[in-house]
Design an enzyme around this catalytic site. Structure first.
Site, short mmCIF file in Angstrom:
data_model
loop_
_atom_site.label_atom_id
_atom_site.label_comp_id
_atom_site.label_asym_id
_atom_site.label_seq_id
_atom_site.Cartn_x
_atom_site.Cartn_y
_atom_site.Cartn_z
NE ARG A 17 -37.85 -9.86 6.28
CZ ARG A 17 -37.50 -9.00 7.23
NH1 ARG A 17 -38.27 -8.83 8.27
NH2 ARG A 17 -36.40 -8.31 7.14
CD GLU A 474 -35.75 -8.43 28.18
OE1 GLU A 474 -36.11 -8.79 27.04
OE2 GLU A 474 -36.28 -8.88 29.22
CG ASP A 589 -38.57 -14.03 30.53
OD1 ASP A 589 -39.22 -13.80 31.56
OD2 ASP A 589 -37.89 -13.15 29.94
CD GLU A 595 -45.00 -21.43 21.60
OE1 GLU A 595 -45.67 -20.46 21.97
OE2 GLU A 595 -44.18 -21.40 20.69
CG HIS A 684 -50.57 -7.98 23.99
ND1 HIS A 684 -50.61 -8.46 25.28
CD2 HIS A 684 -49.62 -8.69 23.34
CE1 HIS A 684 -49.71 -9.44 25.38
NE2 HIS A 684 -49.11 -9.60 24.24
N1 GLN Z 1 -38.45 -10.66 29.37
C1 GLN Z 1 -39.12 -10.65 28.12
C2 GLN Z 1 -39.59 -9.24 27.81
O1 GLN Z 1 -39.95 -8.54 28.68
C3 GLN Z 1 -40.31 -11.58 28.10
C4 GLN Z 1 -40.96 -11.62 26.75
C5 GLN Z 1 -42.07 -12.63 26.61
O2 GLN Z 1 -42.62 -13.09 27.55
N2 GLN Z 1 -42.42 -12.98 25.43
O3 GLN Z 1 -39.61 -8.82 26.68
#
Ligand code: GLN
Ligand code: ZN
Length: 746
Positions: A17, A474, A589, A595, A684
């Site tokens: 990379r 997470e 999720d 896609e 974002h």
């Molecule tokens: N549960 C995931 C998070 O919060 C969902 C991520 C996603 O939608 N790409 O990171």
């Protein structure tokens, strides 16, 4: 007949990379522009040399990019949107190039979106000025390859139809098209003068649904470009041509067809033949998946094609650019040799092409030696379970209205419940500790204690903010797919199998090689720990079957649908364990559901049908009191809203803030009844949204949705953000929900 070997594009990122490191170093002011360019050139020289050495005849040049090939095209033709205020008639400076890609304070970058149905993202050119050839990038690459690697390369250029189709156009189309064809012509003429023999014009958009106007535009453009006298290869990929007969009769020298994804191309060759004055370029080994090619089978296929088509020449090549594959299986080291022997990454694909050409030329002693393509990782019980699925396995049994009442009796949530999407900031320390744990520098006990500490902090923060439905954060997950892949059978997780997603960003898609089942509980420990710390409900958090499938390399010996059902059955066990452990809300999720949509509309129904069923299979057997959530990050769902409704989740959360609420309009037409959270905080961006602007979005939602339906949440996980941004943003979000509750109560 002459047989040549070719490549359509080589991975850009480098074995270690190197490109990623150099780009990020440059962006952080740690290395100079010259150093970045030197790294980029060294990578290309190495790639060219490798391809020459193994015997590729037509080596691509200009397939490399410092960020993205569509951005390269836009800047080459001077399509710098007016808001960037660039007036020079000179090559775009690197700083502006990266501003177009990434934005900077006060100026938004070009929009980024998926390159067809791949996981590569390109920047969407905005055409609001007339084109002007500012820099002939393919010529520069061509000359460099000649000087530095001694090759007469094949420049790769995105063709005019695909370029236009993927751009946002703010000009009169008629005059834009003729001016655009002029700049293409100018670029190609210089290439010819410099000595180029071949040029690859990429036109993947020709496999989308086209109408008469589109095909006319293609005909018009290529009539002009054909006159230049270069060997143009009109290169299509990702599917079968929409107007086969018209395209093959364009006045150009060679047509590239994808025989891996475009089965219909083969039928069309059989049906309509192929012109005898043109070269046929066959995409014959898979540029999108990692399974070793059965060369005996493929050489028979080529022979069969040559019985019905009598082209002037034959070019053998991968089905598409190899940027969608990791570089080499040799970088993997110690993986199961039984699996390794079945894999082909980019370098191995090219070797397959060379070998295939030698087989077809009838060279002595060149045979496909291993005939080892039988299934591995078989679990008969898993096969049986999928085979015996019944309609009721996909049904929740009790209708939504009834479920809603029972769930509310258990959860007792206020109006406009507030929640988040799952992840909380994965700060540097979390990633560092995980890296040390993986290297064996710290033990499992210490690692787990660290994760628990983070979860406790995260629960505390959420309680303090007054969120209604909490998450564990997470922290234990490196990636939402890889995490589950490691805990399921049938998956191989690679060490160096990096594939470019966009710019410097890469992912390491797991490889599904065998039958999928759960090795043991996957999320139970963390979720139940988090729940033990609070009286408020903590959501169980699982990545859905379609997302796991779409973000992995999938086996191709059984239908995708069956793989999806296998994954779904494994996840279902986890969901039921969570429920048994007292978890009342479970989120599955599915950000990658959309896609996976086939490129051609007529093929979408079948996909959506099994994708929705896979989701339902995960959730169908929970009690009616258990609330099922799902999350999808994207805005464009008006065309799949029925499928989303069909998933029958009690609550969905989707993106909304970036698209300025365009999403909301869908609900004017489609009467959606279940719970829904339209993301009111754009995660974002580091910006903290104000309570007022969140209220504006929520009020807009309330014009088309009932108050009892509406949830309040950010538009995606908070993993990439910092705590300092997240806390004030969520505070404003909770406040907005409170204000709204107050208003309704009045
Ligand atoms: N549960 C995931 C998070 O919060 C969902 C991520 C996603 O939608 N790409 O990171
Ligand atoms: Zn998301």
């Amino acid at each position: 007949m002459e047989i040549l070997t070719s490549n359509l594009g080589y991975p850009r990122i480098g074995k270690g990379r190197e490109l990623k490191r150099a780009l990020e170093g440059y962006w952080q002011d740690k290395i100079s522009e010259d150093k970045l360019k030197e790294t980029a050139l060294n990578l290309q020289v190495e790639n060219w040399g490798y391809q020459r050495e193994i015997g590729i005849d037509l080596i691509p040049v200009n397939d490399f990019s410092l960020y993205d090939h569509m951005l390269d095209m836009a800047t080459m033709f001077g399509f710098i949107p007016k808001r960037f205020k660039y007036k020079e008639k000179a090559p775009v400076p690197l700083s502006l190039y990266f501003t177009l890609a990434r934005g900077r304070e006060g100026i938004a970058p070009l929009e980024m979106t998926k390159w067809f149905d791949t996981n590569y993202h390109y920047l969407v050119p905005e055409l609001d000025t007339m084109p002007c050839l500012l820099e002939n990038r393919p010529l520069i690459s061509y000359s460099l390859a000649r000087e530095r690697a001694g090759i007469n390369g094949k420049p790769v250029i995105v063709g005019p139809y695909t370029f236009l189709r993927l751009s946002k156009i703010f000009l009169d189309k008629g005059s834009l098209i003729s001016a655009l064809i002029d700049v293409y012509k100018e670029a190609l003429i210089s290439l010819k003068e410099a000595g180029a023999v071949w040029v690859q014009m990429d036109e993947p958009a020709l496999v989308l649904d086209l109408d008469e106007r589109d095909i006319r535009l293609v005909e018009e453009a290529y009539k002009v470009l054909a006159d230049i006298g270069l060997n143009i290869i009109l290169q299509t990929y990702f599917g079968a041509l929409s107007f086969y007969e018209r395209i093959i009769n364009l006045p150009i020298g060679a047509i590239g067809l994808d025989l891996v994804r475009g089965e219909e191309n083969l039928e069309n060759i059989r049906k309509y033949g192929f012109p005898s004055d043109k070269i046929l370029s066959l995409g014959i080994v898979d540029g999108r998946n990692v399974w070793r090619t059965d060369l005996n089978k493929v050489s028979n296929l080529v022979k069969e094609v040559l019985e019905v088509a009598k082209p002037k020449g034959l070019i053998l090549q991968p089905s598409c650019s190899l940027i969608h594959l990791p570089i080499s299986i040799e970088l993997e080291g110690d993986i199961d040799s039984n699996i390794k022997g079945r894999l082909s990454f980019a370098n191995e694909r090219l070797k397959e092409i060379v070998k295939l050409a030698r087989m077809l030329k009838g060279e002595e002693g060149i045979k496909e030696d291993v005939n080892n393509f039988e299934q591995i990782g078989c679990i008969p019980e898993v096969r049986e379970r999928v085979k015996h699925l019944k309609a009721s396995d996909f049904e929740r049994g009790i209708p939504y209205e009834e479920r809603r009442k029972r769930q509310q009796a258990v959860l007792n949530l206020p109006l406009f419940p507030t929640t988040t999407i799952g992840s909380f900031p994965q700060t540097g320390d979390v990633r560092r500790i995980r890296a040390r744990y993986k290297k064996g520098q710290i033990g499992e006990g210490d690692y787990k204690a660290f994760i628990r500490e983070r979860m406790a902090y995260c629960i505390g923060v959420q309680e303090g903010l007054g969120l209604d439905v909490l998450v564990h954060g997470e922290f234990e997950r490196s990636d939402m797919v890889e995490y589950f892949a490691q805990k399921l059978t049938g998956f191989l997780v690679t060490k160096n199998g990096w594939v470019q997603s966009y710019g410097s960003r890469c992912t390491r898609p797991p490889i599904i090689y065998g039958d999928v089942s759960r090795k043991g509980a996957m999320t139970l420990e963390e979720i139940t720990f988090a729940q033990s710390l609070t009286k408020r409900p903590v959501k169980g958090m699982i990545t859905g079957p379609v997302t796991i499938l779409n973000w992995s390399f999938v086996r191709n010996d059984i239908p995708k649908k069956e793989v999806a059902y296998q994954i779904a059955l494994a996840l279902k066990e986890e969901v039921l364990d969570l429920e048994k452990a007292g978890i009342k809300i479970i989120q599955i999720d599915e950000p990658a559901l959309r896609e996976g949509l086939p490129l051609k509309k007529r093929m979408r129904r079948d996909y959506l049908e099994w994708a929705v069923k896979a989701f339902r299979l995960v959730t169908s057997k929970v009690r009616p009191e258990t609330q099922i959530h799902t999350h999808m990050c994207y805005a464009e769902f008006s065309d799949i809203i029925e499928a989303i409704d069909g998933m029958d989740a009690d609550v969905i959360s989707i993106e909304c803030s970036r698209s300025q609420g365009d999403n909301i309009d869908v609900f004017e037409k489609f009467h959606y009844k279940k719970g829904i959270g339209l993301g009111v905080y754009d995660i974002h961006s580091p910006r903290v949204p104000s309570t007022e602007e969140i209220l504006v979005t929520l009020r807009r939602c309330l014009k088309v949705l009932r108050p009892e339906q509406l949830w309040v949440n950010p538009d995606c996980g908070l993993k990439t953000r910092q705590w300092e941004e997240v806390i004030p943003s969520l505070k404003n979000m909770v406040k907005a929900a409170e204000i709204l509750r107050g208003e309704i109560a009045k």
